[in-house]
Design an enzyme around this catalytic site. Sequence first.
Site, PDB file in Angstrom:
ATOM      1  N   GLU A 178       0.828  -1.215   0.000  1.00 18.34           N
ATOM      2  CA  GLU A 178       0.000   0.000   0.000  1.00 18.34           C
ATOM      3  C   GLU A 178       0.860   1.261   0.000  1.00 18.34           C
ATOM      4  OE1 GLU A 178       0.448  -2.344   2.222  1.00 18.34           O
ATOM      5  OE2 GLU A 178      -0.436  -1.874   4.177  1.00 18.34           O
ATOM      6  N   SER A 228       8.460  -8.899   5.359  1.00 17.16           N
ATOM      7  CA  SER A 228       9.254  -9.076   6.578  1.00 17.16           C
ATOM      8  C   SER A 228       9.030 -10.478   7.156  1.00 17.16           C
ATOM      9  CB  SER A 228       8.872  -8.011   7.599  1.00 17.16           C
ATOM     10  OG  SER A 228       7.495  -8.104   7.869  1.00 17.16           O
ATOM     11  N   CYS A 283      16.461  -6.479   0.235  1.00 16.75           N
ATOM     12  CA  CYS A 283      16.597  -7.684   1.066  1.00 16.75           C
ATOM     13  C   CYS A 283      17.952  -8.335   0.846  1.00 16.75           C
ATOM     14  CB  CYS A 283      15.503  -8.681   0.734  1.00 16.75           C
ATOM     15  SG  CYS A 283      15.643  -9.275  -0.934  1.00 16.75           S
TER      16      CYS A 283
HETATM   17  P1  NAD Z   1       5.874  -6.038   5.192  1.00 18.58           P
HETATM   18  O1  NAD Z   1       6.026  -7.399   5.754  1.00 18.58           O
HETATM   19  O2  NAD Z   1       5.511  -4.932   6.121  1.00 18.58           O
HETATM   20  O3  NAD Z   1       4.752  -6.022   4.033  1.00 18.58           O
HETATM   21  C1  NAD Z   1       4.748  -6.965   2.982  1.00 18.58           C
HETATM   22  C2  NAD Z   1       3.307  -7.186   2.522  1.00 18.58           C
HETATM   23  O4  NAD Z   1       2.557  -7.715   3.623  1.00 18.58           O
HETATM   24  C3  NAD Z   1       2.604  -5.902   2.084  1.00 18.58           C
HETATM   25  O5  NAD Z   1       1.861  -6.180   0.924  1.00 18.58           O
HETATM   26  C4  NAD Z   1       1.723  -5.556   3.273  1.00 18.58           C
HETATM   27  O6  NAD Z   1       0.526  -4.909   2.888  1.00 18.58           O
HETATM   28  C5  NAD Z   1       1.417  -6.910   3.882  1.00 18.58           C
HETATM   29  N1  NAD Z   1       1.232  -6.848   5.342  1.00 18.58           N
HETATM   30  C6  NAD Z   1       1.802  -5.971   6.210  1.00 18.58           C
HETATM   31  N2  NAD Z   1       1.397  -6.232   7.468  1.00 18.58           N
HETATM   32  C7  NAD Z   1       0.562  -7.293   7.411  1.00 18.58           C
HETATM   33  C8  NAD Z   1      -0.174  -8.045   8.377  1.00 18.58           C
HETATM   34  N3  NAD Z   1      -0.122  -7.741   9.681  1.00 18.58           N
HETATM   35  N4  NAD Z   1      -0.919  -9.083   7.952  1.00 18.58           N
HETATM   36  C9  NAD Z   1      -0.981  -9.412   6.649  1.00 18.58           C
HETATM   37  N5  NAD Z   1      -0.311  -8.731   5.687  1.00 18.58           N
HETATM   38  C10 NAD Z   1       0.460  -7.693   6.051  1.00 18.58           C
HETATM   39  O7  NAD Z   1       7.234  -5.711   4.417  1.00 18.58           O
HETATM   40  P2  NAD Z   1       7.685  -4.341   3.760  1.00 18.58           P
HETATM   41  O8  NAD Z   1       8.041  -3.388   4.862  1.00 18.58           O
HETATM   42  O9  NAD Z   1       6.727  -3.908   2.728  1.00 18.58           O
HETATM   43  O10 NAD Z   1       9.009  -4.806   2.981  1.00 18.58           O
HETATM   44  C11 NAD Z   1      10.256  -4.904   3.592  1.00 18.58           C
HETATM   45  C12 NAD Z   1      10.539  -6.312   4.070  1.00 18.58           C
HETATM   46  O11 NAD Z   1      10.468  -7.219   2.978  1.00 18.58           O
HETATM   47  C13 NAD Z   1      11.942  -6.466   4.627  1.00 18.58           C
HETATM   48  O12 NAD Z   1      11.864  -7.278   5.770  1.00 18.58           O
HETATM   49  C14 NAD Z   1      12.700  -7.161   3.511  1.00 18.58           C
HETATM   50  O13 NAD Z   1      13.813  -7.917   3.906  1.00 18.58           O
HETATM   51  C15 NAD Z   1      11.630  -8.041   2.963  1.00 18.58           C
HETATM   52  N6  NAD Z   1      11.949  -8.442   1.598  1.00 18.58           N
HETATM   53  C16 NAD Z   1      12.386  -9.726   1.428  1.00 18.58           C
HETATM   54  C17 NAD Z   1      12.731 -10.156   0.156  1.00 18.58           C
HETATM   55  C18 NAD Z   1      13.221 -11.551  -0.061  1.00 18.58           C
HETATM   56  O14 NAD Z   1      13.344 -11.942  -1.199  1.00 18.58           O
HETATM   57  N7  NAD Z   1      13.475 -12.339   0.959  1.00 18.58           N
HETATM   58  C19 NAD Z   1      12.634  -9.278  -0.937  1.00 18.58           C
HETATM   59  C20 NAD Z   1      12.192  -7.985  -0.718  1.00 18.58           C
HETATM   60  C21 NAD Z   1      11.848  -7.583   0.570  1.00 18.58           C
END
Ligand code: NAD
Length: 497
Positions: A178, A228, A283
Site C-alpha cells: 500500500e 518481513s 533484502c
Molecule cells: P511487510 O512485511 O511490512 O509487508 C509486505 C506485505 O505484507 C505488504 O503487501 C503488506 O501490505 C502486507 N502486510 C503488512 N502487514 C501485514 C499483516 N499484519 N498481515 C498481513 N499482511 C500484512 O514488508 P515491507 O516493509 O513492505 O518490505 C520490507 C521487508 O520485505 C523487509 O523485511 C525485507 O527484507 C523483505 N523483503 C524480502 C525479500 C526476499 O526476497 N526475501 C525481498 C524484498 C523484501
Amino acid sequence: MSNELVPHWIAGKEFLGESKRTAPVFNPATGEVTKSVLLANRSDIEAATKAAAAAFPGWRDTSLAKRQQVIFNFRELLNSRKHELAEIITSEHGKVISDALGEITRGQEVVEFAVGIPELLKGYYSENASTGIDVYSLRQPLGVVGIISPFNFPAMVPMWFYPIAIAAGNTVVVKPSEKDPTASLWIAKLWQEAGLPDGVYNVLNGDKEAVDGLLESPIVQSISFVGSTPIAKYIYENASEHGKRVQALGGAKNHMLVLPDADLDLVADSAVNAGFGSAGERCMAISVVVAVEPIADQLISKITERMKGLRVGDGRRSCDMGPLVTREHRDKVAGYIDIAIKDGAKVVVDGRNVNPDGDQNGFWLGPTLIDEVPTSSKVYTEEIFGPVLSIVRVKSYEEGVSLINSGAFGNGTAIFTNDGGAARRFQYEIEVGMIGINVPIPVPVAYHSFGGWKQSMFGDTKAHGVEGVHFFTRAKAITSRWLDPSHGGINLGFPQN
Ligand code: NAD
C-alpha cells in the site's frame, strides 16, 4: 489528502469497489501525500478472485503459442516504456531513477525467461514402461494464484512471480504494498495492451484485510509472498492451514566476510554499493561487514573515504541515494544509531547529519557506518532495512563463518578473498541460500531460483527459475494403453514386465 485515488484493477478495468477505506501514498522526497490508495474489504476481494476464476478456463485453454506471443508483446512494451514505470517507482518509493530502472531490468529478465514457457512445460514420456503401456507426465496450471509484495521493489518482486504464473496458464491477483501501489496498476494496463485477456491479471489494493481475504479464499490456490519475517511466517502458517501452496520470502541480515588477502579497494566499493544502494532498503543489501583482522582499520578508512562522495537527495535529480520510504521507517532506522551508541559501538559516519539535495520535509537519512558493533546488540541481531552498515571484527575465517551461521536469517552472504580454496570451503560450509564470491549482491539470474534459508524463507519452492515453474504448476502422471488384439487377460497383480 490529495484527490488522486489509486483504484483496484479487476476484470480489465479500474475498479472502485465497496470499501471506502484508504491509506496515504507519500512522495518520500518531499514528504507530501500525493495519492490515496483504496484498501479492499471482503466484497472487493471476492470481486477480484471471482474475476480471476472466470478468466481461468479461457486462459488455460489458450495455446502455448498464443500465450507465448502475449508474454513476448508484454516484454517489448515494457522494454520500450520502462522510463515511465521508473518515474512512478521513484515518486512513491524514493529510490533514484537509475536504481528504479535497474529493478525493472531484473524483473524483465523473468519475463524473458517466461517467454520460453513451451520448453519449460514439456513433460516426460516413457514408451513401453510395461508391455504395451506408456507412462507420461504433464504439468498443468493451478488456477487462481495470489501474489503479495513488499514496498521495496514495487515492480521487480511481483515480476518474480506473475510472468511465470501467467505463462503457465494461471490467472493472478496481485496485492501490492500500500506504500507504492501504482506500479502494479501501470503494469495492468501494459498487459491489456499486450493482448492479455481481461481477468488474467488483477490488482487488489489493500492491507491486512486484503491479505487475510486472499489467504482464506477458497478460490485462491497458492500464495507467493515477499515481506518481513514475522508476516512471512504468519502467511506461511495461515495459507497452509487453508490448504494452499505457499512460498513466503522473509527478511534478511546479510554479511560480507572479508579475508585479509582480499582486494580492499574492490571490497570497499562493493560494501558501499551493497550497503547504501536503494538506501539499504534491499533484502539482499549488505548490512554487516565481517572483517578478519588485521585489515579492519584500513578497510574502514577506504569505506569512509568513498562515503564522503555519496550524494543523497531527490531521486529525480542526479543523486546516488534517495530518501527512506516513510517518516516512520526513517525514524525507526535512525533509532538504531542511538541503540548502537548505547550498546558501546563506535559511530564512524552518522547519517543523521546529512545535508540532502531535496525538500527539507523528505524522509532523509544519510549513509551511516558503525564500527565495533557488539553481536549482542539489536543493531547486529535485527534487520534494520536502511543505510546503516555495521562492522564486526573477527580473528579468523572460522570465527566469521560461525558468526554468520549462528544468525537467524539466511538470505544472502558474500565472501571477498583471492584464495579459491577458502571461497570453495565457504560455499560448502555457509548456511545461507544465496552466496556471492567477490560479488556483494548475489541475486541469481531469472533462470536460477531466488530464495533464502532459515528465517528468510518459509516453504520449499523458491522464486523463478525451474522452481518457479514447478510452484505454479502441478504434475499429472498418465499411464496409457491402446489395446491391440493380443491383450493379456485378467491379472490382479502389478504388471511386472
Ligand atoms: P511487510 O512485511 O511490512 O509487508 C509486505 C506485505 O505484507 C505488504 O503487501 C503488506 O501490505 C502486507 N502486510 C503488512 N502487514 C501485514 C499483516 N499484519 N498481515 C498481513 N499482511 C500484512 O514488508 P515491507 O516493509 O513492505 O518490505 C520490507 C521487508 O520485505 C523487509 O523485511 C525485507 O527484507 C523483505 N523483503 C524480502 C525479500 C526476499 O526476497 N526475501 C525481498 C524484498 C523484501
